[in-house]
Scaffold this motif. Sequence first.
Motif, PDB file in Angstrom:
ATOM      1  N   CYS A 188      -4.062  -1.227   3.173  1.00  0.00           N
ATOM      2  CA  CYS A 188      -4.663  -1.735   1.955  1.00  0.00           C
ATOM      3  C   CYS A 188      -5.257  -3.100   2.273  1.00  0.00           C
ATOM      4  CB  CYS A 188      -3.612  -1.866   0.864  1.00  0.00           C
ATOM      5  SG  CYS A 188      -4.237  -2.705  -0.593  1.00  0.00           S
ATOM      6  N   CYS A 210      -3.543  -5.907  -0.390  1.00  0.00           N
ATOM      7  CA  CYS A 210      -2.189  -6.465  -0.315  1.00  0.00           C
ATOM      8  C   CYS A 210      -1.616  -6.381   1.096  1.00  0.00           C
ATOM      9  CB  CYS A 210      -1.261  -5.781  -1.311  1.00  0.00           C
ATOM     10  SG  CYS A 210      -0.835  -4.105  -0.829  1.00  0.00           S
ATOM     11  N   GLN A 212       0.452   0.024  -4.730  1.00  0.00           N
ATOM     12  CA  GLN A 212       0.525  -1.214  -5.505  1.00  0.00           C
ATOM     13  C   GLN A 212      -0.807  -1.631  -6.097  1.00  0.00           C
ATOM     14  OE1 GLN A 212       3.464  -3.357  -5.620  1.00  0.00           O
ATOM     15  NE2 GLN A 212       4.382  -1.448  -4.953  1.00  0.00           N
TER      16      GLN A 212
HETATM   17 ZN    ZN Z   1      -2.349  -2.749  -1.866  1.00  0.00          ZN
END
Ligand code: ZN
Length: 830
Positions: free
Chosen positions: A565, A568, A549
């Motif tokens: 991550c 996010c 993403q």
């Molecule tokens: Zn991410």
Amino acid sequence: MSTIAQEIPQKDAGKVRYVDVILPLAVPGTFTYALPLDGPPVVAGMRVAVPFGRGRKLYGALVLRVHEQHPGYAKVRPILSALDNMPVVLSEQMALWERMASHYLCSLGEVMIAALPAQLSLSSETRLVAGPNVEVDVPGEGRSVILLQALEDRHVITMQEAGELLGLKDPMPVVKRLMERGALLLEEQLKEDWKPRMAKFIRLAPEHTSETALHKWFDQLEKAPKQLHVLMRFVELSRCLSDAPKEVEQAKLVHASNSTTSVVKQLITKGLFQPYEREVGKPSDESLQQPLPELSPAQQTALDSIESGFTAHDILLLRGVTSSGKTEIYTTLIERAILRKEQVLYLLPEIALTTQIIGRLRRRFGERIAVFHSRMAQHERTALWMRCLDKNAPEIVVGARSAIFLPYRDLGLIVVDEEHDTSYKQHDPAPRYNARDMAVLLGGLHGAKVLLGSATPSMESQHNASIGKYGRVDLLERYGAVQLPVITRVDLRDSAKRKLMRGHFSSTLIDSIQQALAKREQVIIFQNRRGYVPVWQCETCNWVPECDQCDVSLTYHKQQHQLRCHYCGRHYPPPTHCGHCNSPRLRMLGFGTEKIEEELGELFPEAKIVRMDQDTTRGKHALERILTAFGQGAVDILVGTQMVTKGLDFDHVSTVGIINADKLLHFPDLRSHERAFQLMAQVAGRSGRRKQAGAVIIQAQDVLHPVLELVVNNDVEGMYTRELEHRRAHGYPPFTRLVQLTLKHRYEEKVATTAGILATALQAGLGDRVLGPEIPIISRIRDKHLRRLLIKLDRNRHNSEKQFVSDTIDRVFGEPEHRPVQLVTDVDPM
Ligand code: ZN
Ligand code: ADP
Ligand code: ZN
């Protein structure tokens, strides 16, 4: 029946009064409603229920002004009800909100949402659950039973559903009364432990408080030795015959007298004791508890300079080296302010608001202090807000950045400790404000004095002091003959060549840690990256796993055996093969706190090591536990991210290690040097105790970097001069004011087109002071592509230029094709 239908035609204007209100929504501007002629009295600062928008949703809006001027459009809707019978927001607060909205280019509604505790900010969407007092009867609200019964069947109802159930267009007043009685709660409150902490206290019945009366009791109780003993302990604990009697909790009295509750009850029955209950944390009438400590001559001089400085300047910058005793100076100033009957706001970065500092202040000021921060439950925040409006408002509020929003009546002094700290800046959502700057504004609105303190002041504040806008006081001596630490640089390249590295530790750092541990002294290790090993990489083709993403490489977290991550929060299993060439040969690059912790464990198997970073401090009391354990000496080595650099005061730290300074210095940001200097100088300041200088070891590839030289010499002035030249040359703050615009959209072409058009439109007025559109280093977050513009506003005309920026944004985003692109506006980004 429905009041909504009675819209007031323009011809009747003049007889009617109107209110301009702020809605708790991210919509620009204020909105005008009519006050019914026979309605309740409404003044500015009260909340009213109003319908808004096509769906005629309900909102608890805040009245900004009451006036008689018809707004000019055909139909003005009336308010539905008044939710308050006195203002819950004061005029200075509304002034602050208006200044904030215009400074940070956001809506008044966004400021209102940030400022008001959730319980005071109602709308149709407000989600309600049953509270602890479901049995409560609301006088005159027979219908409320329907609501409470409905809540037995379903878990949550919205305000809108409440209206339907009650058959009311405007259920807000009923809901509000039920909330105040604890029969209804906001859904988000349920997750917090909703219990006002009540405790039982004991006092003497008024007729028995004199010395003679007490002597009679002593005689009388001779035949009841247990009761006599309890009474004697009570007299001791309460100091009831002194000028400053203290409150005595029943449980404490039982414990201290080694007695039982039934003995206390016997004295209650006899009429000597009176029991009462009150919420713990509420104020009592204890007066100042402890005498002020003696200030050192250097502290006294600084204090005198501050007091005289305040006659010429409303704002002062206090630069006090680490451990100079700034807190003692603040405390003295606070005490003098409350003796003058002024209120005091003492702002601290969230992380510094721990039991350590609060304990120190409580010992000093007892219950005259109220604490306000984001880890507090909503009901506690609401309770403090209401108390601030009350006669028994706290004299001192100690809080994190959101404490600037509380209602103050007689603010006389604001202290902003660690004024350089980046956690004063709210990054998301809007308003993206800096509480230090807003504290200066708030001080101006109240005519209060503002003291900004730091060992490593920000460029902005130093500049303001150098141009005479702020006064400045320096305190350059540590308290109690504590020496400044000796800072050593270690060349990582050279150490590697000479095979002096074990993992990420040079022999110099290892030796220093060893010596400290041998003397039972403590060690702090700073590594500004959490996780285990930031990235995995293919040995063949250099492929690195990235988030689906976001355009960022993933960080390995060993404990959970996961790739995460950090943008996010998504996680993935670690790869077994290269995602590009399928090779199974993957290696690890870089390192984080978790890896450093593991290496320390191997190097010093006997030592108790604790890690402090976002991952280990998630629980409500986790941070507190780590700091307490370290403070009590139960931990030998504390390893962590920048959390370990902040305002902590420990007595037994003799060695501080900075694992890798290069990462801090080479971060691509205009403030990276300023921040690297602050972080290193601050963490270095944790080292050193009485009569013995501490050691600080900085490991770096680039040991000759000029900023490291400045850190070694603790040269705040030199750093300022060097950095100021750079800022001047590039037209950065403090010479300009920055506005950063970030555009986001799922499709890259879309965001690129809109960013290009916006840039051109802005350049038409501001020329080459509009930079970009640029593709940020992290160009995609949560599956949205980003583009960024940076605008440098002329300091002398920043208001009119900001207006131009705002108008241009409105014009460009007024076009339907650009509307879907999301825009994040950040004034004074950090
Ligand atoms: Zn991410
Ligand atoms: P700073 O905030 O400037 O880093 P602190 O206020 O935390 O420094 O003071 C450092 C230490 O010295 C603390 O433990 C504090 O209690 C102690 N100290 C400072 N000034 C005095 C004083 N005048 N009397 C007694 N102790 C002091
Ligand atoms: Zn590969």
